[in-house]
Design a protein around this motif. Structure first.
Motif, PDB file in Angstrom:
ATOM      1  N   VAL A  21       0.877  -1.180   0.000  1.00 12.98           N
ATOM      2  CA  VAL A  21       0.000   0.000   0.000  1.00 12.98           C
ATOM      3  C   VAL A  21       0.911   1.226   0.000  1.00 12.98           C
ATOM      4  O   VAL A  21       2.014   1.173   0.547  1.00 12.98           O
ATOM      5  CB  VAL A  21      -0.930   0.037   1.234  1.00 12.98           C
ATOM      6  CG1 VAL A  21      -1.786  -1.207   1.313  1.00 12.98           C
ATOM      7  CG2 VAL A  21      -0.142   0.201   2.527  1.00 12.98           C
ATOM      8  N   THR A  26      -6.595   6.379   7.648  1.00  5.65           N
ATOM      9  CA  THR A  26      -7.867   5.975   8.237  1.00  5.65           C
ATOM     10  C   THR A  26      -9.011   6.530   7.397  1.00  5.65           C
ATOM     11  O   THR A  26      -8.816   7.456   6.605  1.00  5.65           O
ATOM     12  CB  THR A  26      -8.008   6.528   9.675  1.00  5.65           C
ATOM     13  OG1 THR A  26      -7.875   7.948   9.613  1.00  5.65           O
ATOM     14  CG2 THR A  26      -6.955   5.946  10.590  1.00  5.65           C
ATOM     15  N   ASP A  27     -10.154   5.937   7.543  1.00  5.23           N
ATOM     16  CA  ASP A  27     -11.431   6.408   6.981  1.00  5.23           C
ATOM     17  C   ASP A  27     -11.584   6.311   5.459  1.00  5.23           C
ATOM     18  O   ASP A  27     -12.685   6.470   4.952  1.00  5.23           O
ATOM     19  CB  ASP A  27     -11.726   7.870   7.408  1.00  5.23           C
ATOM     20  CG  ASP A  27     -11.776   7.985   8.928  1.00  5.23           C
ATOM     21  OD1 ASP A  27     -12.216   7.005   9.566  1.00  5.23           O
ATOM     22  OD2 ASP A  27     -11.330   9.007   9.468  1.00  5.23           O
ATOM     23  N   HIS A  28     -10.512   6.120   4.726  1.00  4.14           N
ATOM     24  CA  HIS A  28     -10.626   6.029   3.267  1.00  4.14           C
ATOM     25  C   HIS A  28     -10.227   4.639   2.792  1.00  4.14           C
ATOM     26  O   HIS A  28      -9.553   3.903   3.507  1.00  4.14           O
ATOM     27  CB  HIS A  28      -9.729   7.072   2.600  1.00  4.14           C
ATOM     28  CG  HIS A  28     -10.191   8.472   2.830  1.00  4.14           C
ATOM     29  ND1 HIS A  28     -11.139   9.095   2.053  1.00  4.14           N
ATOM     30  CD2 HIS A  28      -9.836   9.370   3.777  1.00  4.14           C
ATOM     31  CE1 HIS A  28     -11.358  10.318   2.515  1.00  4.14           C
ATOM     32  NE2 HIS A  28     -10.579  10.505   3.568  1.00  4.14           N
ATOM     33  N   LYS A  29     -10.649   4.340   1.564  1.00  2.00           N
ATOM     34  CA  LYS A  29     -10.211   3.066   0.986  1.00  2.00           C
ATOM     35  C   LYS A  29      -8.703   3.111   0.761  1.00  2.00           C
ATOM     36  O   LYS A  29      -8.166   4.142   0.353  1.00  2.00           O
ATOM     37  CB  LYS A  29     -10.877   2.864  -0.384  1.00  2.00           C
ATOM     38  CG  LYS A  29     -12.334   2.506  -0.289  1.00  2.00           C
ATOM     39  CD  LYS A  29     -12.925   2.395  -1.677  1.00  2.00           C
ATOM     40  CE  LYS A  29     -14.408   2.118  -1.575  1.00  2.00           C
ATOM     41  NZ  LYS A  29     -15.109   2.295  -2.856  1.00  2.00           N
ATOM     42  N   ILE A  30      -8.059   2.007   1.042  1.00  5.24           N
ATOM     43  CA  ILE A  30      -6.618   1.935   0.769  1.00  5.24           C
ATOM     44  C   ILE A  30      -6.452   0.972  -0.396  1.00  5.24           C
ATOM     45  O   ILE A  30      -6.740  -0.223  -0.262  1.00  5.24           O
ATOM     46  CB  ILE A  30      -5.842   1.430   2.006  1.00  5.24           C
ATOM     47  CG1 ILE A  30      -6.118   2.339   3.197  1.00  5.24           C
ATOM     48  CG2 ILE A  30      -4.364   1.346   1.722  1.00  5.24           C
ATOM     49  CD1 ILE A  30      -5.529   1.863   4.506  1.00  5.24           C
ATOM     50  N   ARG A  31      -6.036   1.469  -1.530  1.00  8.20           N
ATOM     51  CA  ARG A  31      -5.860   0.618  -2.713  1.00  8.20           C
ATOM     52  C   ARG A  31      -4.594  -0.221  -2.545  1.00  8.20           C
ATOM     53  O   ARG A  31      -3.537   0.307  -2.189  1.00  8.20           O
ATOM     54  CB  ARG A  31      -5.745   1.463  -3.984  1.00  8.20           C
ATOM     55  CG  ARG A  31      -6.933   2.367  -4.219  1.00  8.20           C
ATOM     56  CD  ARG A  31      -8.075   1.627  -4.874  1.00  8.20           C
ATOM     57  NE  ARG A  31      -9.261   2.477  -4.916  1.00  8.20           N
ATOM     58  CZ  ARG A  31     -10.486   2.024  -5.131  1.00  8.20           C
ATOM     59  NH1 ARG A  31     -10.691   0.716  -5.332  1.00  8.20           N
ATOM     60  NH2 ARG A  31     -11.506   2.835  -5.178  1.00  8.20           N
ATOM     61  N   CYS A  32      -4.729  -1.496  -2.813  1.00  5.77           N
ATOM     62  CA  CYS A  32      -3.586  -2.404  -2.622  1.00  5.77           C
ATOM     63  C   CYS A  32      -2.969  -2.802  -3.953  1.00  5.77           C
ATOM     64  O   CYS A  32      -3.665  -2.982  -4.944  1.00  5.77           O
ATOM     65  CB  CYS A  32      -4.050  -3.657  -1.892  1.00  5.77           C
ATOM     66  SG  CYS A  32      -4.652  -3.306  -0.239  1.00  5.77           S
ATOM     67  N   THR A  35      -0.657  -7.799  -4.780  1.00  5.39           N
ATOM     68  CA  THR A  35      -1.271  -8.734  -3.837  1.00  5.39           C
ATOM     69  C   THR A  35      -0.778 -10.145  -4.111  1.00  5.39           C
ATOM     70  O   THR A  35      -0.523 -10.520  -5.251  1.00  5.39           O
ATOM     71  CB  THR A  35      -2.812  -8.694  -3.922  1.00  5.39           C
ATOM     72  OG1 THR A  35      -3.185  -8.973  -5.252  1.00  5.39           O
ATOM     73  CG2 THR A  35      -3.358  -7.358  -3.491  1.00  5.39           C
TER      74      THR A  35
END
Ligand code: ATP
Ligand code: MG
Length: 315
Positions: A21, A26-32, A35
């Motif tokens: 990442v 916090t609070d937002h989508k974390i694009r991965c 993977t």
């Protein structure tokens, strides 16, 4: 000479999902990105590592639900011989996030399914049956529902049948119970060892004294204490060794203990001396740090690092 049998048991296996990442927020989508899915849990990791070094271990673990099937497929994908026993509930997944901006690693470990008595007894029976000789490596936490004396029962079974030497890597009450019965080799990390001794982080001399006590009192023939960046200690009736690991750039610490243990058992099984086995194990722990995610050590890096491990006698 035929290689000695090595069987591993993982009572609480997992699908280890890792991803990169950019930045944890916090609070937002974390694009991965990047993977990856690996089969995991202590014993499975030890078996995967052994396989990379040309050994032919057998991995035993519970298999539950669709995630259990996936776990089995991932193990089979690495051509690791395995035997699973069916459980009713789904196998767990763990998650590791590697933060690219800082190099920090976040490890989320889920509790895993609860096992019923018939289920854990099936695992105990399978492991006992498969461990008539060689080395039985039991590694990892016990899932809910499994009694604290599970590994002690395994130790008793192996002793009664004159079976494999028990190698144990676990923590808390299951570790305490098994040591009360006696094992061949135990590999606590420093935090697991402090917990066992019920003291705040002990220094080297206190660790040495405590490890010798375990040996003298018949709780373990060999104590391999790993101390993270501070290296490792190996104590038996005849030796007390300290190893300083070579300096490496840490990209992730997942898999260090499992790589260490795999190479220690493999070298001992190949009848190398304890000092030589210890040297290779420490190189394995260091080599694992160079691969991010759920990285286990690679043979070429271990070969490069092994001569750089400094071993000294503590007695
Ligand atoms: N930060 C580090 N720097 C250098 N070497 C390390 C580091 N972390 C681990 N190692 C190497 O890997 C070995 C095993 O690591 P460690 O003692 O952390 O055990 P572990 O089983 O992975 O820990 P735990 O089970 O508590 O998570 C160490 O003895 C050392 O050789
Ligand atoms: Mg460990």
């Amino acid at each position: 000479m035929k290689a000695e049998n090595i069987v591993t048991l993982t009572m609480n296996p997992a699908i280890d999902v890792s991803a990169a990442v950019k930045h944890m927020i916090t609070d937002h989508k974390i694009r991965c990105l990047k993977t990856k899915r690996d089969p995991g849990g202590g014993g499975i990791n030890v078996a995967r590592c052994l396989k990379r070094f040309g050994a032919d271990p057998l991995a035993i673990f519970p298999m539950g639900g669709a995630s259990g099937h996936m776990l089995e497929r991932l193990v089979a994908g690495e051509e690791v011989r395995h035997q699973s026993f069916v459980i009713a509930r789904d196998c767990r997944a763990n998650f590791t996030a590697n933060e690219m901006d800082t190099g920090a690693q976040y490890r989320f470990v889920l509790p895993g399914p609860t096992l019923g008595e018939e289920e854990w007894n099936a695992g105990l029976g399978l492991m006992t049956q498969a461990s008539s000789n060689g080395y039985a490596v039991a590694s990892g936490s016990l899932p809910r529902g499994v009694p604290h004396d599970f590994y002690a029962r395994l130790a008793r079974n192996l002793r009664v049948m004159g079976g494999a030497k028990l190698v144990l890597d676990t923590s808390g009450p299951p570790l305490k119970h098994a040591l009360d019965l006696g094992v061949y080799l135990v590999k606590p990390s420093l935090s697991e060892f402090s917990d066992l001794l019920d003291t705040a982080t002990p220094d080297h001399q206190a660790c040495l004294a405590a490890a010798r006590n375990l040996v003298v009192n018949g709780k373990a023939e060999i104590v391999a204490l790993t101390m993270g960046a501070d290296g490792a200690m190996l104590v038996s009736r005849d030796v007390a060794l300290y190893a300083k690991p070579p300096p490496v750039t840490v990209r992730g610490t997942v898999g260090a203990g499992d790589s260490f243990l795999a190479l220690l058992v493999m070298s001992i099984a190949n009848r190398k001396s304890l000092a030589e086995s210890f040297r290779m194990a420490v190189a394995g722990g260091s080599a694992a740090l160079l691969s991010p995610g759920t990285g286990l050590c690679m043979p070429d890096i271990v070969a490069e690092l092994t001569p750089q491990v400094q071993i000294t006698s503590m007695i």
